[in-house]
Design a protein around this motif. Structure first.
Motif, PDB file in Angstrom:
ATOM      1  N   GLU A  49     -11.325   9.540  -2.564  1.00 40.41           N
ATOM      2  CA  GLU A  49     -12.323   8.480  -2.606  1.00 40.41           C
ATOM      3  C   GLU A  49     -12.304   7.862  -4.011  1.00 40.41           C
ATOM      4  O   GLU A  49     -11.846   8.509  -4.966  1.00 40.41           O
ATOM      5  CB  GLU A  49     -13.705   9.038  -2.283  1.00 40.41           C
ATOM      6  CG  GLU A  49     -13.805   9.614  -0.873  1.00 40.41           C
ATOM      7  CD  GLU A  49     -15.179  10.187  -0.590  1.00 40.41           C
ATOM      8  OE1 GLU A  49     -16.133   9.895  -1.354  1.00 40.41           O
ATOM      9  OE2 GLU A  49     -15.309  10.941   0.399  1.00 40.41           O
ATOM     10  N   GLY A  63     -10.830  -0.439   0.727  1.00 39.21           N
ATOM     11  CA  GLY A  63     -10.954   0.052   2.098  1.00 39.21           C
ATOM     12  C   GLY A  63      -9.715   0.660   2.695  1.00 39.21           C
ATOM     13  O   GLY A  63      -9.626   0.822   3.922  1.00 39.21           O
ATOM     14  N   TYR A  64      -8.725   1.026   1.860  1.00 39.90           N
ATOM     15  CA  TYR A  64      -7.509   1.653   2.384  1.00 39.90           C
ATOM     16  C   TYR A  64      -7.841   2.973   3.070  1.00 39.90           C
ATOM     17  O   TYR A  64      -8.600   3.793   2.551  1.00 39.90           O
ATOM     18  CB  TYR A  64      -6.508   1.906   1.260  1.00 39.90           C
ATOM     19  CG  TYR A  64      -5.322   2.748   1.667  1.00 39.90           C
ATOM     20  CD1 TYR A  64      -4.253   2.168   2.348  1.00 39.90           C
ATOM     21  CD2 TYR A  64      -5.285   4.114   1.388  1.00 39.90           C
ATOM     22  CE1 TYR A  64      -3.158   2.934   2.730  1.00 39.90           C
ATOM     23  CE2 TYR A  64      -4.194   4.880   1.769  1.00 39.90           C
ATOM     24  CZ  TYR A  64      -3.136   4.292   2.441  1.00 39.90           C
ATOM     25  OH  TYR A  64      -2.067   5.052   2.825  1.00 39.90           O
ATOM     26  N   SER A  65      -7.283   3.180   4.257  1.00 45.02           N
ATOM     27  CA  SER A  65      -7.475   4.423   4.996  1.00 45.02           C
ATOM     28  C   SER A  65      -6.112   5.061   5.233  1.00 45.02           C
ATOM     29  O   SER A  65      -5.245   4.473   5.902  1.00 45.02           O
ATOM     30  CB  SER A  65      -8.171   4.157   6.332  1.00 45.02           C
ATOM     31  OG  SER A  65      -8.316   5.354   7.071  1.00 45.02           O
ATOM     32  N   ALA A  66      -5.899   6.227   4.671  1.00 41.94           N
ATOM     33  CA  ALA A  66      -4.601   6.898   4.786  1.00 41.94           C
ATOM     34  C   ALA A  66      -4.336   7.299   6.229  1.00 41.94           C
ATOM     35  O   ALA A  66      -5.220   7.783   6.934  1.00 41.94           O
ATOM     36  CB  ALA A  66      -4.569   8.129   3.885  1.00 41.94           C
ATOM     37  N   SER A  67      -3.112   7.085   6.669  1.00 44.79           N
ATOM     38  CA  SER A  67      -2.684   7.490   8.010  1.00 44.79           C
ATOM     39  C   SER A  67      -1.315   8.131   7.900  1.00 44.79           C
ATOM     40  O   SER A  67      -0.323   7.445   7.605  1.00 44.79           O
ATOM     41  CB  SER A  67      -2.627   6.279   8.952  1.00 44.79           C
ATOM     42  OG  SER A  67      -1.951   6.608  10.159  1.00 44.79           O
ATOM     43  N   ASP A 100       0.834  -1.204   0.000  1.00 44.90           N
ATOM     44  CA  ASP A 100       0.000   0.000   0.000  1.00 44.90           C
ATOM     45  C   ASP A 100       0.866   1.251   0.000  1.00 44.90           C
ATOM     46  O   ASP A 100       0.568   2.237  -0.678  1.00 44.90           O
ATOM     47  CB  ASP A 100      -0.953  -0.003   1.204  1.00 44.90           C
ATOM     48  CG  ASP A 100      -0.222  -0.187   2.533  1.00 44.90           C
ATOM     49  OD1 ASP A 100       0.968  -0.578   2.518  1.00 44.90           O
ATOM     50  OD2 ASP A 100      -0.845   0.043   3.589  1.00 44.90           O
ATOM     51  N   LEU A 154      -8.175   2.239  -2.980  1.00 40.28           N
ATOM     52  CA  LEU A 154      -9.252   2.936  -2.278  1.00 40.28           C
ATOM     53  C   LEU A 154     -10.511   2.089  -2.179  1.00 40.28           C
ATOM     54  O   LEU A 154     -11.216   2.111  -1.166  1.00 40.28           O
ATOM     55  CB  LEU A 154      -9.559   4.257  -2.994  1.00 40.28           C
ATOM     56  CG  LEU A 154      -8.409   5.280  -3.062  1.00 40.28           C
ATOM     57  CD1 LEU A 154      -8.808   6.468  -3.927  1.00 40.28           C
ATOM     58  CD2 LEU A 154      -8.017   5.745  -1.669  1.00 40.28           C
ATOM     59  N   GLU A 201      -5.208  12.165   1.593  1.00 43.93           N
ATOM     60  CA  GLU A 201      -5.985  11.401   2.564  1.00 43.93           C
ATOM     61  C   GLU A 201      -7.489  11.604   2.403  1.00 43.93           C
ATOM     62  O   GLU A 201      -8.277  10.865   2.984  1.00 43.93           O
ATOM     63  CB  GLU A 201      -5.569  11.768   3.993  1.00 43.93           C
ATOM     64  CG  GLU A 201      -5.901  13.192   4.414  1.00 43.93           C
ATOM     65  CD  GLU A 201      -5.434  13.494   5.824  1.00 43.93           C
ATOM     66  OE1 GLU A 201      -4.895  12.570   6.479  1.00 43.93           O
ATOM     67  OE2 GLU A 201      -5.601  14.634   6.284  1.00 43.93           O
TER      68      GLU A 201
END
Length: 375
Positions: free
Chosen positions: A226, A274-278, A204, A271, A223
């Protein structure tokens, strides 16, 4: 419609009535009409009717306007402008919260240069724990970030004399900014970063690096991505091209960023899964790579945005196009993202040092005739 006022701490009724609405006057900016001190509902309703028609309270005077606190003015500004809401620019909002905590009960009309200097003196006493800051003290750039928040509230209030009284914002004690070397991440370094992430199985992060390097996006923009914001189209020559469609940006100006089509597919797939940027996670992983390769501590992930502006310019893209690609309001900002590599300066050796091959570029020297000493 008037309402019963509750104590913000205990949530109990105070016995007072309040009115809160936005007054809209043709050709003027909207302004908030808010009072929480009416003795009865009937008095509150009567004042609301008068204010909605005139834009003034029935008994308003300069003394009352002068009594509006800095905290209330800041709340009004946040409520009216989306760019000042808490969801935008988190670090800036934290600074504004701190400034409010220091100037909370002071009338916004009465804030002085000395008050702002006191903020700076307080901040200078706070130790800074950062590996990138060897002084242990806040830099002038950071201090100015706090002053910017205070100045914004004061300027906003001064432009609305009917609500906050007539006053001239105080002189802001801006701090000197020591310019430091800004590091941009070269293509070679980006390649090494990708290689490291692949070895760790952080696929990722591989896509993150490729996207940031190819788009020059700010992290706050990345971040917020979508799946529907990543699209594929074809040019007039039927060439497939990927696009990142940004509607919410730091400058509040939507922009479209072209990227390679396969990268667009990879990003959209990331995306959709379900990838969530941190930022915290990506920064920690990046720091591991930076230490492994021995890169300068001042080289951060933001260096990929600087690299985008640099490489576009080095490949002769017109300045206005670079500005639009980067999403800057002015080209002067874009220029801060363009850096010369040492390789770009090597030609200077040939031009300025004859003994290094520059002789052939110089005019042939004439014979020098010795002049005897005058008797």
């Amino acid at each position: 419609m008037s309402f019963a006022v509750r104590d913000p701490r205990t949530k109990k009724l105070t016995g007072k009535w309040g009115v809160d609405f936005w007054f809209k006057a043709p050709g003027e900016p909207d302004r908030r009409m808010r009072r929480l001190s009416f003795d009865s509902k009937s008095v509150a309703d009567a004042n609301e009717t008068y204010a909605r028609h005139t834009g003034r309270w029935a008994d308003v005077d300069d003394d009352e306007a002068a009594g509006v606190t800095f905290e209330q003015a800041a709340a009004d500004m946040r409520a009216q402008h989306t760019k000042w809401q808490r969801g935008r620019d988190p670090s800036g909002q934290k600074r504004l919260d701190w400034v409010i905590s220091k100037l909370r009960g002071k009338p916004v009309k009465g804030v002085t240069t000395e008050d702002l200097q006191a903020l700076i003196d307080d901040l200078k006493k706070r130790p800074v724990k950062s590996k990138r800051n060897v002084t242990g003290k806040m830099t002038g750039r950071t201090l100015n970030g706090y002053l910017t928040m205070a100045s914004a509230v004061l300027t906003w209030s001064a432009a609305r004399p009917k609500t906050y009284g007539t006053f001239v914002p105080p002189v802001v004690p801006w701090q000197d900014v020591v310019k430091t070397r800004i590091h941009f991440m070269t293509h070679e370094q980006q390649g090494l970063l990708i290689k490291f992430y692949q070895s760790k199985g952080w696929l990722d992060e591989v896509i993150v690096v490729r996207v940031l390097g190819a788009s020059g996006m700010r992290w706050s923009e990345f971040e917020g991505l979508e799946p529907h914001m990543v699209q594929l189209t074809k040019t007039a020559k039927q060439q497939e091209i990927g696009w990142i469609k940004l509607d919410l940006t730091k400058t509040d100006t939507p922009r479209d960023i072209p990227i390679p089509p396969q990268l667009a597919r990879d990003l959209r797939g990331l995306l959709q899964n379900g990838y969530s940027a941190s930022y915290e996670r990506s920064r920690k992983r990046y720091d591991k790579a930076r230490k492994l390769y021995g890169w300068n501590p001042n080289l951060t992930m933001y260096g990929m945005r600087h690299a985008a502006g640099t490489y576009l310019t080095k490949n002769n893209m017109v300045g206005e196009k670079v500005q639009q690609f980067m999403g800057h309001k002015s080209y002067s900002t874009t220029q801060q993202y363009i850096h010369l590599e040492n390789e770009d300066l090597v030609d200077a050796v040939d031009f300025l040092t004859p003994s290094h091959g520059g002789e052939e570029k110089m005019e042939p020297q004439t014979n020098v005739v010795a002049i005897g000493k005058a008797s």
